[in-house]
Design an enzyme around this catalytic site. Structure first.
Site, PDB file in Angstrom:
ATOM      1  N   THR A  27       3.632   2.484   6.280  1.00 34.22           N
ATOM      2  CA  THR A  27       2.745   1.981   5.861  1.00 34.22           C
ATOM      3  C   THR A  27       1.427   2.406   6.175  1.00 34.22           C
ATOM      4  OG1 THR A  27       3.967  -0.113   5.714  1.00 34.22           O
ATOM      5  CG2 THR A  27       1.091  -0.317   5.952  1.00 34.22           C
TER       6      THR A  27
ATOM      7  N   LYS B 206      -0.476   5.890  13.219  1.00 31.86           N
ATOM      8  CA  LYS B 206      -2.283   5.483  13.062  1.00 31.86           C
ATOM      9  C   LYS B 206      -2.652   6.902  13.983  1.00 31.86           C
ATOM     10  CE  LYS B 206      -2.791   1.008  12.545  1.00 31.86           C
ATOM     11  NZ  LYS B 206      -4.276   0.507  11.572  1.00 31.86           N
TER      12      LYS B 206
ATOM     13  N   LYS C   9     -10.767   8.694  -3.611  1.00 41.56           N
ATOM     14  CA  LYS C   9     -11.460  10.300  -3.519  1.00 41.56           C
ATOM     15  C   LYS C   9     -11.641  10.231  -5.283  1.00 41.56           C
ATOM     16  CE  LYS C   9      -9.150  15.034  -5.358  1.00 41.56           C
ATOM     17  NZ  LYS C   9      -7.747  15.495  -4.796  1.00 41.56           N
TER      18      LYS C   9
ATOM     19  N   TYR D  78       3.974   2.801  15.090  1.00 35.94           N
ATOM     20  CA  TYR D  78       2.353   2.985  15.234  1.00 35.94           C
ATOM     21  C   TYR D  78       1.364   3.541  15.778  1.00 35.94           C
ATOM     22  CZ  TYR D  78      -1.737  -0.577  15.607  1.00 35.94           C
ATOM     23  OH  TYR D  78      -2.947  -1.625  15.071  1.00 35.94           O
TER      24      TYR D  78
ATOM     25  N   VAL E  49       0.731  -1.511   0.072  1.00 35.66           N
ATOM     26  CA  VAL E  49      -0.526  -0.225  -0.364  1.00 35.66           C
ATOM     27  C   VAL E  49       0.970   1.495  -0.570  1.00 35.66           C
ATOM     28  CG1 VAL E  49      -2.374  -0.496   0.684  1.00 35.66           C
ATOM     29  CG2 VAL E  49      -0.435  -0.569   2.835  1.00 35.66           C
TER      30      VAL E  49
ATOM     31  N   ASN F 116      -2.221   6.748  -0.641  1.00 36.74           N
ATOM     32  CA  ASN F 116      -2.303   6.090  -1.652  1.00 36.74           C
ATOM     33  C   ASN F 116      -4.510   5.763  -1.843  1.00 36.74           C
ATOM     34  OD1 ASN F 116      -0.712   6.913  -2.667  1.00 36.74           O
ATOM     35  ND2 ASN F 116       0.768   4.625  -1.635  1.00 36.74           N
TER      36      ASN F 116
ATOM     37  N   GLY G  94      -6.272   8.714  -2.167  1.00 34.03           N
ATOM     38  CA  GLY G  94      -6.112   9.238  -3.555  1.00 34.03           C
ATOM     39  C   GLY G  94      -7.109   8.424  -4.302  1.00 34.03           C
TER      40      GLY G  94
HETATM   41  P1  NAD Z   1      -2.038  -8.751  11.032  1.00 31.67           P
HETATM   42  O1  NAD Z   1      -0.716  -8.293  11.018  1.00 31.67           O
HETATM   43  O2  NAD Z   1      -3.122 -10.016  11.081  1.00 31.67           O
HETATM   44  O3  NAD Z   1      -2.685  -8.350   9.879  1.00 31.67           O
HETATM   45  C1  NAD Z   1      -2.490  -7.073   9.015  1.00 31.67           C
HETATM   46  C2  NAD Z   1      -1.892  -6.571   7.278  1.00 31.67           C
HETATM   47  O4  NAD Z   1      -1.537  -6.433   6.341  1.00 31.67           O
HETATM   48  C3  NAD Z   1      -1.433  -8.411   7.130  1.00 31.67           C
HETATM   49  O5  NAD Z   1      -1.699  -9.417   5.944  1.00 31.67           O
HETATM   50  C4  NAD Z   1       0.315  -7.709   6.489  1.00 31.67           C
HETATM   51  O6  NAD Z   1       1.162  -8.555   5.470  1.00 31.67           O
HETATM   52  C5  NAD Z   1      -0.588  -6.475   5.720  1.00 31.67           C
HETATM   53  N1  NAD Z   1       0.421  -5.708   5.474  1.00 31.67           N
HETATM   54  C6  NAD Z   1       1.185  -4.931   6.133  1.00 31.67           C
HETATM   55  N2  NAD Z   1       1.721  -4.062   5.583  1.00 31.67           N
HETATM   56  C7  NAD Z   1       1.506  -3.849   4.390  1.00 31.67           C
HETATM   57  C8  NAD Z   1       1.925  -3.359   3.259  1.00 31.67           C
HETATM   58  N3  NAD Z   1       3.266  -2.246   3.393  1.00 31.67           N
HETATM   59  N4  NAD Z   1       0.814  -3.170   2.095  1.00 31.67           N
HETATM   60  C9  NAD Z   1       0.506  -4.526   1.966  1.00 31.67           C
HETATM   61  N5  NAD Z   1       0.217  -4.882   3.320  1.00 31.67           N
HETATM   62  C10 NAD Z   1       0.274  -5.131   3.845  1.00 31.67           C
HETATM   63  O7  NAD Z   1      -3.207  -7.511  11.702  1.00 31.67           O
HETATM   64  P2  NAD Z   1      -4.206  -7.748  12.049  1.00 31.67           P
HETATM   65  O8  NAD Z   1      -4.669  -7.882  13.675  1.00 31.67           O
HETATM   66  O9  NAD Z   1      -5.557  -8.496  10.924  1.00 31.67           O
HETATM   67  O10 NAD Z   1      -4.642  -6.432  11.905  1.00 31.67           O
HETATM   68  C11 NAD Z   1      -5.753  -5.515  11.064  1.00 31.67           C
HETATM   69  C12 NAD Z   1      -5.583  -4.413  11.386  1.00 31.67           C
HETATM   70  O11 NAD Z   1      -6.252  -4.220  12.608  1.00 31.67           O
HETATM   71  C13 NAD Z   1      -4.511  -3.022  11.132  1.00 31.67           C
HETATM   72  O12 NAD Z   1      -4.585  -2.135  10.684  1.00 31.67           O
HETATM   73  C14 NAD Z   1      -4.528  -2.897  12.521  1.00 31.67           C
HETATM   74  O13 NAD Z   1      -3.776  -1.944  13.360  1.00 31.67           O
HETATM   75  C15 NAD Z   1      -5.956  -3.089  13.116  1.00 31.67           C
HETATM   76  N6  NAD Z   1      -6.544  -3.086  14.505  1.00 31.67           N
HETATM   77  C16 NAD Z   1      -6.014  -4.423  15.482  1.00 31.67           C
HETATM   78  C17 NAD Z   1      -6.763  -4.250  16.290  1.00 31.67           C
HETATM   79  C18 NAD Z   1      -6.396  -6.216  16.971  1.00 31.67           C
HETATM   80  O14 NAD Z   1      -6.531  -6.220  17.903  1.00 31.67           O
HETATM   81  N7  NAD Z   1      -6.288  -7.137  15.600  1.00 31.67           N
HETATM   82  C19 NAD Z   1      -6.598  -3.299  17.071  1.00 31.67           C
HETATM   83  C20 NAD Z   1      -6.784  -2.900  16.913  1.00 31.67           C
HETATM   84  C21 NAD Z   1      -6.376  -1.589  15.408  1.00 31.67           C
END
Ligand code: NAD
Ligand code: UDP
Length: 315
Positions: A91, A148, A104, A144, A58, A98, A101
């Site tokens: 990221t 965020k 939009k 992180y 991304v 990205n 954009g």
């Molecule tokens: P996860 O690490 O299992 O999933 C994240 C996914 O994003 C993975 O498949 C990874 O390969 C992909 N990824 C990472 N960087 C990338 C990049 N540059 N381009 C494309 N893909 C990329 O984590 P999750 O627990 O499934 O979390 C999903 C979302 O929810 C995240 O944005 C996380 O911040 C948010 N979130 C999760 C929790 C939780 O407790 N699980 C809590 C708060 C927020």
């Protein structure tokens, strides 16, 4: 039939979301760079003609004609997001630019998977959406947390300046099947340690609290949020039942019938001492949404998942 892009779709939460969106007869593009995601999480969806998998990062622009975008791409466990902090910021920030954009340009609705970490080590309890947070901007979690927070800023600015149809949810600790076995998060660590009768590693004195949400409740909240009219958030999505880390360890030992003992290791830096969502806004705006699956029930399903992984030799 809606066309929907899910970034981070091969991850823990993303894979459940893709499955749900396909069940509801949508046409889904799952975009992932597989940093923490795994093809195993979505392998059962690959035969579905309405499911497309795209290997893409991304931080690079991406183009597709879709109606909705769920932006989940970002490593979520402290071990994974601290592995390359610069990449984590890129990221969150470049990924948001990205995807916004794209939204939009094609006039798509876009939802940001933000986090309770925007509240940092919170000084008000439980956390409400109007709390601005208490974040160390140069600490180990900042890549992180601040990434965020900046993504939320970008979402609000694209909305205010360019009228992009945005939604922001702040997700609290979520667990369930498809969590990465080595992601170091407390639920996966404790379950695997308990199933293997190894020591349960408590960081600090174990009095810090978290409120654990089962993944199905999160996916329900996310999809309800995407379908709201005239509500952009941010809104907390989490389970307000709060447990100390020691209590969690005891419940997992009991549910697995494990012989494990708890051991105490040094606390990690900037570890939030307490966390619990106020979900009044979610209840009001998301048609009475509230978590349905409580800790013991959710843990039982998750224990079964990890037990199978151990039996097949995958962890
Ligand atoms: P996860 O690490 O299992 O999933 C994240 C996914 O994003 C993975 O498949 C990874 O390969 C992909 N990824 C990472 N960087 C990338 C990049 N540059 N381009 C494309 N893909 C990329 O984590 P999750 O627990 O499934 O979390 C999903 C979302 O929810 C995240 O944005 C996380 O911040 C948010 N979130 C999760 C929790 C939780 O407790 N699980 C809590 C708060 C927020
Ligand atoms: N934790 C722990 N032992 C572990 C893993 C985590 O005591 O093996 C603690 C950690 O210090 C934190 C809580 O459990 O206080 C939740 O950690 P996790 O990494 O799951 O999520 P986050 O800190 O991002 O909420």
């Amino acid at each position: 039939m809606k066309k929907i892009l899910v970034t981070g779709g091969a991850g823990f939460v993303g894979s459940h979301l893709c499955e749900r969106l396909l069940k509801e007869k949508n046409d889904v593009i799952c975009l992932d760079n597989f940093f923490t995601g795994d093809k195993k999480n979505i392998i059962h969806l690959l035969n579905n003609p309405y499911f497309e998998l795209v290997r893409h990062d991304v931080t690079m622009p991406f183009f597709a004609e879709v109606d909705e975008i769920y932006n989940l791409a970002c490593p979520a466990s402290p071990i994974h997001y601290q592995y390359n902090g610069i990449k984590t910021v890129k990221t969150s920030v470049m990924g948001a630019i990205n995807m916004l954009g794209l939204a939009k340009r094609i006039k798509a609705k876009i939802l940001q998977a933000s986090t309770s970490e925007v509240y940092g080590d919170p000084k008000i309890h439980p956390q409400t959406e109007d709390y601005w947070g208490h974040v160390n901007p140069i600490g180990v979690r900042s890549c992180y947390d601040e990434g965020k927070r900046c993504a939320e800023t970008l979402f609000m600015n694209y909305h205010n300046q360019n009228n992009v149809d945005i939604k922001i949810i702040r997700i609290f600790n979520t667990y369930g099947p498809n969590m990465h076995p080595n992601d170091g998060r407390v639920v996966s660590n404790f379950i695997i340690q308990a199933l293997k009768n190894k020591d349960i590693t408590i960081y600090g004195d174990g009095t810090q609290t978290r409120s654990f949400q089962y993944v199905d409740d999160l996916v329900e909240g996310m999809t309800r949020m995407m379908n709201t009219n005239n509500f952009i958030g941010p809104v907390n999505i989490g389970n307000p039942n709060e447990f100390t880390i020691l209590e969690l360890a005891k419940i997992i030992i009991e549910l697995t019938g494990s012989k494990s003992k708890t051991i105490f290791l040094p606390a990690t830096a900037d570890d939030p001492t307490q966390r619990k969502p106020d979900i009044s806004l979610a209840k009001k705006e998301l048609n009475n949404w509230e978590p349905k699956i409580q800790l013991r029930e959710g843990l039982t399903k998750t224990i079964e998942y990890f037990d199978n992984l151990i039996k097949e030799g995958s962890c």
